[in-house]
Design an enzyme around this catalytic site. Sequence first.
Site, mmCIF file in Angstrom:
data_model
loop_
_atom_site.group_PDB
_atom_site.id
_atom_site.type_symbol
_atom_site.label_atom_id
_atom_site.label_comp_id
_atom_site.label_asym_id
_atom_site.label_seq_id
_atom_site.Cartn_x
_atom_site.Cartn_y
_atom_site.Cartn_z
ATOM 1 C CB SER A 7 39.495 -6.310 15.477
ATOM 2 O OG SER A 7 38.658 -7.393 15.151
ATOM 3 C CG LEU A 8 41.350 -9.897 20.448
ATOM 4 C CD1 LEU A 8 40.173 -10.508 21.200
ATOM 5 C CD2 LEU A 8 42.404 -10.962 20.137
#
Length: 221
Positions: free
Chosen positions: A69-70
């Site tokens: 994700s991030l």
Amino acid sequence: MTKLYCLPHAGGTPAGYRTWIKALAPEIEVVPIQHPRPSEDEPLSLQDAAKSVVEQCAADEDFAFFGHSLGAVIAFEAVRVLSGSPRRLFVSGSAVPPVEASRGRDLRALPDREFLREVSRLGGLPPEIHADAELREEFLPGLRADYTLAETYEYQEGPPVPCPISAFRGLSDGHVDKDGLRRWDEFTTADVTTREVPGDHFPLRTSETFLHRAIRKDLAT
């Protein structure tokens, strides 16, 4: 031995990769990394966080990145500023960087209760956080800081990265669809391998064995 630098999702910590260390040994040395987080006193861009990640990496010839994700976007930006090239970039639960940069949400500005409710809808809150008010208070600052990195990210056009990319998504992940996953081939001059795995936006919890098998296979290629 290949070093695999692993970056967590928003609100996550390197401890999330603790079980990977033994599971991928001895062929792969897992090195969990915590990216720096912005604060009111010290603003920080996602690209700055990526540069700091590069500084934490040893100057090895045989290494790779895994980010979820991030963490996937930070890993991508880290590869862009490296003087050398990793063997492979593994990205999980992330659309391509310009799509992530264009999401345009401002969850970080919401009051605590609303902020946590919105994050919870993505499945990003461990059950123990829901159940423990004291734990929530400890968890919130890092989560808000990470959402600040994500929501203020400004993608800068540039050449594709020179390393192969392996991209993963959970089959029921509403954050990135199958077509979005394929777009990673626009961001490298090498090959791209895409895989869908059982689970939602956090397949690290449900498909760890599958991910480990795929990582071993792709690093051996």
